[in-house]
Design a protein around this motif. Structure first.
Motif, short mmCIF file in Angstrom:
data_model
loop_
_atom_site.label_atom_id
_atom_site.label_comp_id
_atom_site.label_asym_id
_atom_site.label_seq_id
_atom_site.Cartn_x
_atom_site.Cartn_y
_atom_site.Cartn_z
N SER A 81 -102.92 -87.40 -32.42
CA SER A 81 -101.85 -86.86 -33.25
C SER A 81 -102.34 -86.63 -34.68
O SER A 81 -103.39 -87.13 -35.09
CB SER A 81 -100.65 -87.81 -33.27
N ARG A 90 -94.91 -84.33 -32.17
CA ARG A 90 -95.68 -85.10 -31.19
C ARG A 90 -94.66 -85.73 -30.25
O ARG A 90 -93.78 -86.46 -30.69
CB ARG A 90 -96.51 -86.18 -31.89
N ASN A 133 -99.23 -82.73 -28.66
CA ASN A 133 -99.01 -82.14 -29.98
C ASN A 133 -98.54 -80.70 -29.81
O ASN A 133 -99.11 -79.97 -29.00
CB ASN A 133 -100.32 -82.10 -30.79
#
Length: 163
Positions: A104, A146, A151
């Protein structure tokens, strides 16, 4: 098939880019070579849109920065991964959504993309760090999310009217 064994760019098109509408879906391995090939595939797929050189340069720059950031940062610790990009063109706007399952963003947020200080000797100019600043400046409605291990980055690229 394991993702690291996928060598070719996968391109599917819901409809052809013609006139004022079109969509492309691109799935590529997360590596530099595939990003280069993916950009060529996008350019070829969008060739019927008659974008100005300036608009095409914006598309290429933003998408290259996004894809390269994913390769360099989201997948930096892994040997493999995939990137999926959805490009939808309608009425002088390209809506983009890019999905990956890499790491992330730091703190779960988009980098601010502050401009770099360029008032120094040429030898002291920073080598990188311009990407997020350019992405913020050239896109509209830039969003990051996220969810689970995925993502999603979405943004719009508005183009000059062709009138």
């Amino acid at each position: 098939m394991r993702p690291e064994k996928i060598l070719d760019v996968s391109l599917s098109s819901d409809r052809n880019f013609q006139g004022d509408n079109g969509a492309l879906r691109l799935i590529i391995p997360a590596n530099e070579r595939s990003v280069r090939r993916g950009l060529l595939t996008i350019k070829s797929g969008m060739s019927n849109l008659s974008l100005s050189q300036e608009d095409w340069s914006t598309v290429e720059l933003v998408i290259a920065e996004v894809l390269n950031n994913i390769v360099e940062h989201a997948y930096s610790d892994s040997e493999s991964g995939l990137i999926e990009a959805h490009l939808d063109y309608s009425h002088d706007t390209l809506q983009c959504k890019v999905i990956d399952t890499g790491r992330s963003m730091p703190n779960g947020k988009l980098p601010k993309g502050a401009p770099k200080d360029l008032t120094c000797n040429i030898a002291d100019l920073p080598e990188g760090g311009f990407g997020w600043f350019l992405i913020h400046q050239l896109t509209r409605d830039l969003n990051y999310a996220r969810h689970s291990n995925q993502n999603t980055l979405s943004f719009r690229l508005p183009f000059a009217s062709k009138d």
